[in-house]
Scaffold this motif. Structure first.
Motif, PDB file in Angstrom:
ATOM      1  N   GLN A  47       9.816  85.325  22.368  1.00  0.00           N
ATOM      2  CA  GLN A  47       9.346  86.568  21.780  1.00  0.00           C
ATOM      3  C   GLN A  47       7.846  86.493  21.555  1.00  0.00           C
ATOM      4  O   GLN A  47       7.272  85.414  21.440  1.00  0.00           O
ATOM      5  CB  GLN A  47      10.064  86.825  20.450  1.00  0.00           C
ATOM      6  N   LEU A  48       7.233  87.658  21.550  1.00  0.00           N
ATOM      7  CA  LEU A  48       5.797  87.752  21.332  1.00  0.00           C
ATOM      8  C   LEU A  48       5.519  87.859  19.838  1.00  0.00           C
ATOM      9  O   LEU A  48       6.027  88.756  19.158  1.00  0.00           O
ATOM     10  CB  LEU A  48       5.231  88.973  22.053  1.00  0.00           C
ATOM     11  N   THR A  49       4.731  86.933  19.346  1.00  0.00           N
ATOM     12  CA  THR A  49       4.322  86.965  17.949  1.00  0.00           C
ATOM     13  C   THR A  49       2.941  87.604  17.835  1.00  0.00           C
ATOM     14  O   THR A  49       2.241  87.812  18.834  1.00  0.00           O
ATOM     15  CB  THR A  49       4.294  85.548  17.377  1.00  0.00           C
ATOM     16  N   ALA A  50       2.544  87.897  16.605  1.00  0.00           N
ATOM     17  CA  ALA A  50       1.229  88.507  16.376  1.00  0.00           C
ATOM     18  C   ALA A  50       0.107  87.566  16.805  1.00  0.00           C
ATOM     19  O   ALA A  50      -0.901  87.997  17.382  1.00  0.00           O
ATOM     20  CB  ALA A  50       1.084  88.878  14.901  1.00  0.00           C
ATOM     21  N   LEU A  55      -4.066  86.173  20.783  1.00  0.00           N
ATOM     22  CA  LEU A  55      -4.627  85.234  21.752  1.00  0.00           C
ATOM     23  C   LEU A  55      -4.800  85.877  23.120  1.00  0.00           C
ATOM     24  O   LEU A  55      -5.848  85.714  23.780  1.00  0.00           O
ATOM     25  CB  LEU A  55      -3.712  83.998  21.860  1.00  0.00           C
ATOM     26  N   TYR A  56      -3.787  86.635  23.564  1.00  0.00           N
ATOM     27  CA  TYR A  56      -3.890  87.333  24.847  1.00  0.00           C
ATOM     28  C   TYR A  56      -5.039  88.341  24.833  1.00  0.00           C
ATOM     29  O   TYR A  56      -5.784  88.462  25.817  1.00  0.00           O
ATOM     30  CB  TYR A  56      -2.572  88.052  25.157  1.00  0.00           C
ATOM     31  N   CYS A  57      -5.200  89.061  23.735  1.00  0.00           N
ATOM     32  CA  CYS A  57      -6.301  90.036  23.647  1.00  0.00           C
ATOM     33  C   CYS A  57      -7.653  89.341  23.693  1.00  0.00           C
ATOM     34  O   CYS A  57      -8.586  89.808  24.359  1.00  0.00           O
ATOM     35  CB  CYS A  57      -6.169  90.852  22.362  1.00  0.00           C
ATOM     36  N   PHE A  58      -7.770  88.221  23.014  1.00  0.00           N
ATOM     37  CA  PHE A  58      -9.034  87.484  23.022  1.00  0.00           C
ATOM     38  C   PHE A  58      -9.368  86.973  24.418  1.00  0.00           C
ATOM     39  O   PHE A  58     -10.522  87.072  24.865  1.00  0.00           O
ATOM     40  CB  PHE A  58      -8.962  86.316  22.037  1.00  0.00           C
ATOM     41  N   VAL A  59      -8.374  86.434  25.122  1.00  0.00           N
ATOM     42  CA  VAL A  59      -8.605  85.937  26.477  1.00  0.00           C
ATOM     43  C   VAL A  59      -8.991  87.078  27.410  1.00  0.00           C
ATOM     44  O   VAL A  59      -9.898  86.943  28.254  1.00  0.00           O
ATOM     45  CB  VAL A  59      -7.351  85.205  26.987  1.00  0.00           C
TER      46      VAL A  59
END
Length: 328
Positions: A47-50, A55-59
């Motif tokens: 599952q995707l956590t906050a 982290l994905y947004c930062f990358v």
């Protein structure tokens, strides 16, 4: 006599039987190759956590930040000058125009000469190849000697090398210019190669010393017992195990030497100017209208070799770093 499954015996037969059934069940249900792949890659998150979303947004933001200038350069190099003046820098080119690339390579003016940056390309190849080989060879030998052949004063020598690695090399320019002028090597191809080897030796020694320090000393002792000498042990025992760190060292040296500007400008001479100096001359030698498409094409051509090296051997770079390049 019936043939059945062998059962464990002994005082711990019950726990052994349970372990045997659990192992057999896991082996039957999951193939060995699949188990190896899952162990290598790790368990996929369910599952995707906050935190993971952040982290994905930062990358993604970091990737856009670093890739945006390169995208603008490529788009600008493929446009004509009227299209550049009248459109947005992010607009796609109306048609792929490679005239700027051809001119940058073969006929762009670098001062009084209009032979493009191809002259600087071959100069950079001639400078980079021997400088990389000699600096890696010297660093590997010195790192091997400092790791296994504990001569008197080895720690002092290593401290001096580290000091040379972290001092800005601009403070050495004038003394080196005077020294090379006195021996008649200034502004020659041999001069710039020696300079790159000297300035690359501290970091290469540090990298190889840390790598060899992580190898089992029993290998060295066994080779010494078998009668191996300094170069015999290095060539037959240490060097075959050094492939990952050799690739790391080659990537670092090729990138540093190819991208160098000030050393090539000061020590290479007019006949041996590297590609970075030629690029600076192309950008600053424009008369009349400044050709942005030409400048962008020349910049991409200059950066093509380091980019290609990273794309081709990037995974080896990561392996070499993990094998001990920064350990110590």
């Amino acid at each position: 006599m019936s043939v059945g499954t062998a059962s464990p015996r002994g005082p711990h037969r019950e726990s052994a039987a349970l372990a045997f059934r659990g192992t057999a069940g896991s082996n039957d249900s999951v193939p060995a190759r699949q188990r190896g792949k899952s162990a290598e890659r790790g368990r996929r998150p369910r599952q995707l956590t906050a935190g993971r979303i952040g982290l994905y947004c930062f990358v993604a933001v970091a990737a856009v930040f670093f890739l945006l200038p390169a995208v603008v350069m490529v788009l600008t190099s493929l446009k004509t000058m009227p299209e550049i003046r009248s459109g947005s820098i992010f607009a796609l080119p109306a048609s792929l125009d490679l005239a700027a690339w051809a001119k940058a390579w073969s006929s762009a003016c670098t001062g009084l000469d209009c032979e493009g940056i191809r002259v600087g390309f071959w100069n950079s190849v001639i400078i980079t190849a021997p400088s990389t080989v000699f600096s890696i060879a010297a660093g590997a030998l010195l790192g091997y000697a400092l790791s296994f052949w504990r001569v008197k004063g080895a720690d002092i020598l290593f401290a001096v090398l580290l000091l040379g690695a972290f001092l800005p090399y601009q403070i050495f320019l004038y003394p080196m210019v005077r020294a090379f002028s006195m021996v008649g090597l200034y502004n020659t191809l041999l001069c710039i190669i020696i300079v790159h080897v000297v300035f690359g030796l501290p970091i290469m020694t540090l990298i190889f010393r840390n790598f060899y320090a992580g190898l089992p000393v029993e290998l060295f002792n066994a080779a010494r017992v078998d009668g191996g000498g300094f170069f015999r042990i290095f060539w037959n025992v240490m060097l075959p195990m050094s492939t990952p760190i050799l690739i790391v060292a080659a990537i670092l040296q090729i990138t540093n030497i190819w991208n160098d500007f000030i050393l090539g400008l000061v020590f290479a001479g007019r006949e041996n100017l590297p590609m970075t100096v030629q690029l600076n001359n192309v950008v600053n030698s424009t008369y009349g209208e400044r050709e942005y498409n030409l400048n962008m094409a020349a910049t991409i051509l200059t950066a093509a070799v380091p980019l290609l090296v990273y794309f081709v051997s990037g995974r080896w770079f990561v392996r070499g770093i993990a094998a001990g390049a920064v350990k110590g």
